[in-house]
Design a protein around this motif. Structure first.
Motif: not given
Length: 172
Positions: A40-46, A81-84, A158-161, A165-168
């Motif tokens: 519940s604390e993790l960011p929702a994927p776009e 790193v795309t989000n964080g 094409e993959d999101e890692i 809480r960080t997205i790469l």
């Protein structure tokens, strides 16, 4: 002072000392291994745009399955790193036999200041079969396209890692 009062003070002092030691050990353990993150604390994927099929349109290759090599048409060269908190940080993975370690340790190629990331969380390896992602025994796990991985998994552009809480993403 009576002997009973003096003994009570000694026992109270020892109890406070042990509480302090246990708190210090807990802080060190949390720093080394990280904390567990509830989903519940993790960011929702776009949300991704919905693709419609056009029979006349040119067919594109499907995304690689876990454990299979990425298509050779697009060879990723950078992990970014795309989000964080460290958005924009990148590391090169363009040569065969190289790997990029992700974590909080200063020895990692991508150092992330995220409480939910282990000291050495995951690594991206440029192997003979292409790029693959491997979790290094992290507490909170490593995710590819929203699915937790437990074995080395091939990844492509094409993959999101997601680690903590960080997205790469991989870029050519």
């Amino acid at each position: 002072m009576s002997d009973i009062l003096l003994s009570g003070l000694k026992i109270g002092y020892l109890a406070l000392l042990w509480i302090f030691i246990l708190l210090a050990v807990n802080v060190i353990r949390t720093d080394l291994f990280g904390r567990r993150v509830p989903a519940s604390e993790l960011p929702a994927p776009e949300p991704r745009p919905v693709k419609t099929r056009n029979r006349r349109a040119e067919r594109t290759p499907a995304a690689p399955l876990p454990g299979r090599p990425a298509p050779a048409s697009v060879v990723p060269a950078r992990l970014i790193v795309t989000n964080g908190p460290q958005t924009g940080m990148a590391a090169e993975v363009d040569q065969a036999g190289t790997y990029v370690v992700i974590g909080r340790s200063p020895e990692c190629a991508i150092v992330l200041e995220d409480d939910y990331i282990s000291t050495r969380h995951a690594r991206v390896v440029n192997g003979d079969q292409g790029l693959y992602l491997e979790d290094m025994g992290s507490t909170n796990g490593t995710y590819v396209n929203g699915r937790r991985i437990s074995a080395p998994t091939s990844v492509g552009t094409e993959d999101e890692i997601r680690v903590g809480r960080t997205i790469l993403k991989l870029e050519p």
